[in-house]
Design an enzyme around this catalytic site. Structure first.
Site, short mmCIF file in Angstrom:
data_model
loop_
_atom_site.label_atom_id
_atom_site.label_comp_id
_atom_site.label_asym_id
_atom_site.label_seq_id
_atom_site.Cartn_x
_atom_site.Cartn_y
_atom_site.Cartn_z
N ASP A 82 -30.17 -49.15 39.72
CA ASP A 82 -30.56 -47.78 40.08
C ASP A 82 -31.91 -47.78 40.80
O ASP A 82 -32.81 -48.57 40.47
CB ASP A 82 -30.66 -47.00 38.74
CG ASP A 82 -30.66 -45.51 38.92
OD1 ASP A 82 -30.20 -45.03 39.97
OD2 ASP A 82 -31.10 -44.80 37.98
N ASP A 104 -33.25 -47.40 47.52
CA ASP A 104 -33.86 -46.07 47.61
C ASP A 104 -35.04 -46.13 48.57
O ASP A 104 -36.17 -46.42 48.18
CB ASP A 104 -34.30 -45.59 46.22
CG ASP A 104 -34.88 -44.19 46.28
OD1 ASP A 104 -35.00 -43.64 47.40
OD2 ASP A 104 -35.23 -43.63 45.22
N GLY A 209 -29.86 -37.01 38.50
CA GLY A 209 -30.43 -36.00 37.61
C GLY A 209 -29.37 -35.24 36.84
O GLY A 209 -29.44 -34.03 36.68
N GLY A 210 -28.37 -35.97 36.34
CA GLY A 210 -27.24 -35.32 35.66
C GLY A 210 -27.55 -34.76 34.28
O GLY A 210 -26.75 -34.01 33.73
N SER A 211 -28.72 -35.11 33.73
CA SER A 211 -29.05 -34.59 32.39
C SER A 211 -29.39 -33.12 32.44
O SER A 211 -30.06 -32.66 33.38
CB SER A 211 -30.26 -35.34 31.80
OG SER A 211 -29.89 -36.64 31.45
N THR A 233 -31.64 -39.42 30.93
CA THR A 233 -32.52 -38.81 29.91
C THR A 233 -31.76 -38.33 28.68
O THR A 233 -32.20 -38.58 27.55
CB THR A 233 -33.29 -37.62 30.55
OG1 THR A 233 -33.90 -38.09 31.74
CG2 THR A 233 -34.34 -37.08 29.61
P1 13P Z 1 -31.45 -37.89 34.38
O1 13P Z 1 -32.49 -38.67 33.67
O2 13P Z 1 -31.89 -36.51 34.73
O3 13P Z 1 -30.13 -37.91 33.67
O4 13P Z 1 -31.20 -38.60 35.80
C1 13P Z 1 -30.56 -39.84 35.83
C2 13P Z 1 -30.51 -40.39 37.22
O5 13P Z 1 -30.28 -39.69 38.17
C3 13P Z 1 -30.73 -41.82 37.37
O6 13P Z 1 -30.79 -42.21 38.69
#
Ligand code: 13P
Length: 290
Positions: A82, A104, A209-211, A233
């Site tokens: 990631d 990235d 940012g799926g959290s 997260t």
């Molecule tokens: P979160 O921590 O908001 O779930 O984001 C995870 C993410 O996008 C990792 O690249």
């Protein structure tokens, strides 16, 4: 069952309109927790680690454990690096056996992002390793990658089209209003923008940012072509809270099997809930089910 490239996995998900969750794992134990939950859901899954986790656990260790766990649970599993900004780390991860990497270069101007992504494509594509790139800037904090609210920038659809044509990337993460970490307010997802990008770019998109994104919003993103949904997260929180509660109730607890068991249960519950939201439950081919 060996680790598999995330390219066919995500292409199939896009065609069949479900999502694959990519869970950030931070310990070797949590690899087993995620895959045990995925096996119960009969769901393909992606494990992903940040560069910080590679530094802390070692790429070879992560690959060995992920391979053993994928084989043990018979779950189609991709292993993704990631948010990497360093070509040398990407090379090491691929050499160790990662099946997917993110370059990235989103903090750089467009031309530089294209150039760095092409360099990684030259390395990865012939090996069948998936490459993910980012356009725009996703706000929030993901370990070393810190983007303030004012610097967050949504991706421009025409640039996404040009970027994919120039680089040939099989997966793209356009910034569309989510942020890494837990939101202070409701996320402001730009669904029209996702739709526009999806019309111009015929590859799986990635939701960073799926959290803490409301379930309905995640489903809508998946339906619009965001086939990979990143969750870090919320998973970390789930098992950390469980461990904290264990010690609050039993301050003198000494047995790692006891507190890790509570962590595992909390992590599995979180993984199962996310798999249900994206609709990947039952998507493992019957051939691979024991
Ligand atoms: P979160 O921590 O908001 O779930 O984001 C995870 C993410 O996008 C990792 O690249």
């Amino acid at each position: 069952m060996p680790l598999i490239s995330t390219t066919p996995m995500l292409e199939q998900a896009k065609r069949e309109k479900y999502g694959i969750v990519a869970f950030n794992v931070h310990s070797l134990d949590s690899i087993y927790w995620v895959l045990e939950a995925a096996a119960e859901m009969k769901s393909p899954v992606i494990l992903q680690t940040t560069v910080g986790t590679v530094k802390s656990l070692g790429a070879e260790n992560i690959v060995k454990v992920a391979t053993a766990a994928a084989d043990f649970y018979q779950v189609p599993t991709g292993l993704h690096l990631d948010h990497c900004t360093d070509y040398e780390v990407i090379k090491k991860a691929i050499r160790a056996g990662y099946t997917s990497v993110m370059i990235d270069a989103s903090k750089h101007p467009f031309a530089e992002n294209v150039q760095q992504t092409k360099q990684v494509m030259d390395l990865a594509a012939s090996l069948g390793v998936n490459v993910e790139a980012e356009l725009g800037k996703v706000g929030g904090v993901e370990e070393e990658v810190v983007v303030s609210e004012k610097d967050a920038q949504k991706a421009v659809p025409e640039e996404c089209e040009e970027f994919v044509a120039l680089t040939g990337v099989p997966t793209l993460a356009p910034a569309i209003g989510t942020a890494h970490g837990i939101y202070k307010g409701e996320p402001n997802i730009d669904f029209d923008r996702i739709e526009e990008i999806s019309k111009l770019v015929d590859i799986p998109l990635v939701l960073h940012g799926g959290s803490a994104v409301p379930e309905e919003d995640v489903r809508k993103c998946v339906a619009l072509g965001m086939s990979k949904v990143n969750v870090s997260t919320e998973l970390k929180n789930a098992y950390s809270v469980a461990i904290r509660e264990h010690f609050a109730a039993q301050p003198n607890s000494l047995d790692p099997r006891a507190y890790l068991q509570t962590a595992k249960e909390a992590a599995k519950e979180m993984v199962i809930s996310k798999i249900k939201i994206v609709g990947s439950e039952g998507r493992i081919s019957p051939l691979t089910i024991k």
